[in-house]
Write an enzyme that holds these catalytic residues in place. Structure first.
Site, PDB file in Angstrom:
ATOM      1  N   ALA A   1       0.834  -1.423  -0.087  1.00  0.00           N
ATOM      2  CA  ALA A   1      -0.047   0.070  -0.094  1.00  0.00           C
ATOM      3  C   ALA A   1       0.894   1.272  -0.048  1.00  0.00           C
ATOM      4  O   ALA A   1       0.751   2.181  -0.661  1.00  0.00           O
ATOM      5  CB  ALA A   1      -0.892   0.104   1.214  1.00  0.00           C
TER       6      ALA A   1
ATOM      7  N   ARG B   1      -5.291  -0.461  -9.013  1.00  0.00           N
ATOM      8  CA  ARG B   1      -5.571  -1.186  -7.967  1.00  0.00           C
ATOM      9  C   ARG B   1      -6.320  -0.813  -7.185  1.00  0.00           C
ATOM     10  O   ARG B   1      -6.321   0.151  -6.350  1.00  0.00           O
ATOM     11  CB  ARG B   1      -4.227  -1.869  -7.218  1.00  0.00           C
ATOM     12  CG  ARG B   1      -3.280  -2.629  -8.392  1.00  0.00           C
ATOM     13  CD  ARG B   1      -2.145  -3.168  -7.379  1.00  0.00           C
ATOM     14  NE  ARG B   1      -2.708  -4.503  -7.030  1.00  0.00           N
ATOM     15  CZ  ARG B   1      -2.032  -5.023  -5.712  1.00  0.00           C
ATOM     16  NH1 ARG B   1      -0.876  -4.606  -5.556  1.00  0.00           N
ATOM     17  NH2 ARG B   1      -2.571  -6.117  -5.297  1.00  0.00           N
TER      18      ARG B   1
ATOM     19  N   ASP C   1      -3.628  -3.006   3.698  1.00  0.00           N
ATOM     20  CA  ASP C   1      -3.921  -2.399   2.832  1.00  0.00           C
ATOM     21  C   ASP C   1      -5.124  -1.250   3.106  1.00  0.00           C
ATOM     22  O   ASP C   1      -5.130  -0.093   2.124  1.00  0.00           O
ATOM     23  CB  ASP C   1      -4.308  -3.177   1.578  1.00  0.00           C
ATOM     24  CG  ASP C   1      -3.077  -3.946   1.145  1.00  0.00           C
ATOM     25  OD1 ASP C   1      -3.029  -5.000   1.707  1.00  0.00           O
ATOM     26  OD2 ASP C   1      -2.509  -3.925   0.159  1.00  0.00           O
TER      27      ASP C   1
END
Ligand SMILES: CSC[C@H]1O[C@H](OP(=O)(O)O)[C@H](O)[C@@H]1O
Length: 367
Positions: free
Chosen positions: A55, A90, A244
């Site tokens: 992340a 993403r 994340d």
């Protein structure tokens, strides 16, 4: 961190002052190679294809992606196009949105002639801030390891289980889950890390094991399904994983399989901590299971495996029958009831709205 004695971050601006260099993590652990990003499309591809992942590093790469876009066109429309391209790469790691919001804030209402310099400055700050956040997480997590070590016979290692790679390769440096491990090791506390291989992309086997090995930290790579057995037999003192996206209530989204580890830890009374940099907190969501988008990636990541042959060649093989459908969910959500604590840069928070608000009062009510 150092690699063969040379200090590295995972992302940096080259000597030309504008192109961006990254470590190509898809080549690891058998090849340590870097790739030069010259356009926003290069940055988007690097994130989408997971040359960079984790992340915080996804956020840092997106920030520099905006810089590379501005080099070609510093108009408002170009900034919006760069954001649209990068945000789609993403969907789960909230740092991607956070970093793009930070870049938009840094460029908002700034004259076009000043935008490029301001963008590179903010991207560099995001990287430097990440290093300090991870260093602080390390210090707070170190105390947890020290407390466990004090109760163990002298010389017996603290056994820590981690999942996927929340190491320095997932951030700009230090890592989140690994920062306490590195600091404990450097403090001379005996530690041993169980590194979940983390199918299907094997970030644990190929990245965490590589990191720990290069740093000299004792570790053992295990199949994802082994952790529960080890916990049942008293071989895990502590779990530390990354995240994340963590909700304002403390629900934790992390690599697929994390939830199952948390269940096993809960069942066996093993403390389960999450290393949580504040940019990874999504203050706009409260129910992680219902609200966090879970990325689904290509089934080929499950049906194929890439590795090195005995002869040293890198080859890919298919491990499922032709024609068998394959599902590839990349993340899951661990409800906060299974989380012992959230190790943030400001200390360890209870996994609750009150716990996070106590450490981040300025965020209360801002969504
Ligand atoms: C410090 S964030 C690490 C986090 O990111 C990984 O996901 P991916 O490799 O798909 O980017 C994994 O969930 C790690 O815990």
């Amino acid at each position: 961190m150092k690699v063969d004695g040379k200090p590295y971050r995972t992302i940096w601006v080259n000597g030309d002052g504008w192109s961006v260099e990254i470590i190509d993590q898809t080549r690891m652990p058998h090849r340590f190679e870097t790739v030069t990003l010259k356009t926003v499309a290069d940055a988007a591809h690097a994130i989408k294809a997971m040359l960079v992942r984790g992340a915080p590093l996804i956020g840092a790469t997106a920030a520099y992606g905006v810089c590379l876009a501005l080099r070609e066109d510093d108009s408002d429309e170009a900034i919006d196009r760069a954001r649209d391209l990068l945000i789609e790469t993403r969907p789960t790691a909230v740092n991607l949105r956070w970093a793009l919001d930070e870049m938009r804030e840094a460029l908002r209402n700034r004259p076009r002639g000043e935008r490029l310099e301001a963008a590179y400055r903010r991207a560099a700050e995001i990287c430097d801030e990440d290093v300090e956040i991870c260093r602080s997480i390390g210090r707070h997590g170190l105390k947890l390891i020290q407390e466990i070590a004090a109760k163990k016979p002298a010389g017996e290692p603290v056994n820590i289980l981690t999942h996927c790679n929340a190491g320095w390769l997932a951030t700009v440096d230090w890592g989140t889950a690994t920062a306490p491990m590195y600091m404990a090791f450097e403090d001379g506390i005996p530690v041993h890390v169980w590194a979940d291989e983390t199918r299907p992309r094997n970030q644990g086997a190929s990245l965490t094991a590589w990191e720990l090995g290069h740093h000299g930290v004792p570790h053992t790579v295990i199949a994802d399904n082994v952790g529960g057995h080890l916990m049942q037999h008293g071989q895990v003192d502590l779990c530390i994983v990354g995240t994340d996206r963590t909700t304002a209530s403390g629900d934790v989204c992390n690599k697929i399989g994390t939830y199952l580890k948390a269940l096993a830890a809960h069942d066996n009374g093993v403390p389960f901590y999450v290393a949580l940099p504040s940019p990874t907190i999504d203050w706009t969501v409260h129910d992680g299971v219902k609200e966090i988008p879970i990325e689904q990636r290509s089934g080929e990541e499950v049906s194929r495996m890439t590795g090195r042959t005995a002869a040293g060649a890198i080859e890919t093989v298919t491990i499922t029958p032709d024609g068998s459908p394959v599902a590839n969910y990349a993340f899951d959500v661990t409800p906060r009831r299974y989380v012992t604590g959230l190790i943030t840069e400001r200390g360890v928070a209870e996994p609750s709205p009150e716990g996070l608000a106590a450490l981040f009062p300025e965020r209360v009510g801002r969504g």
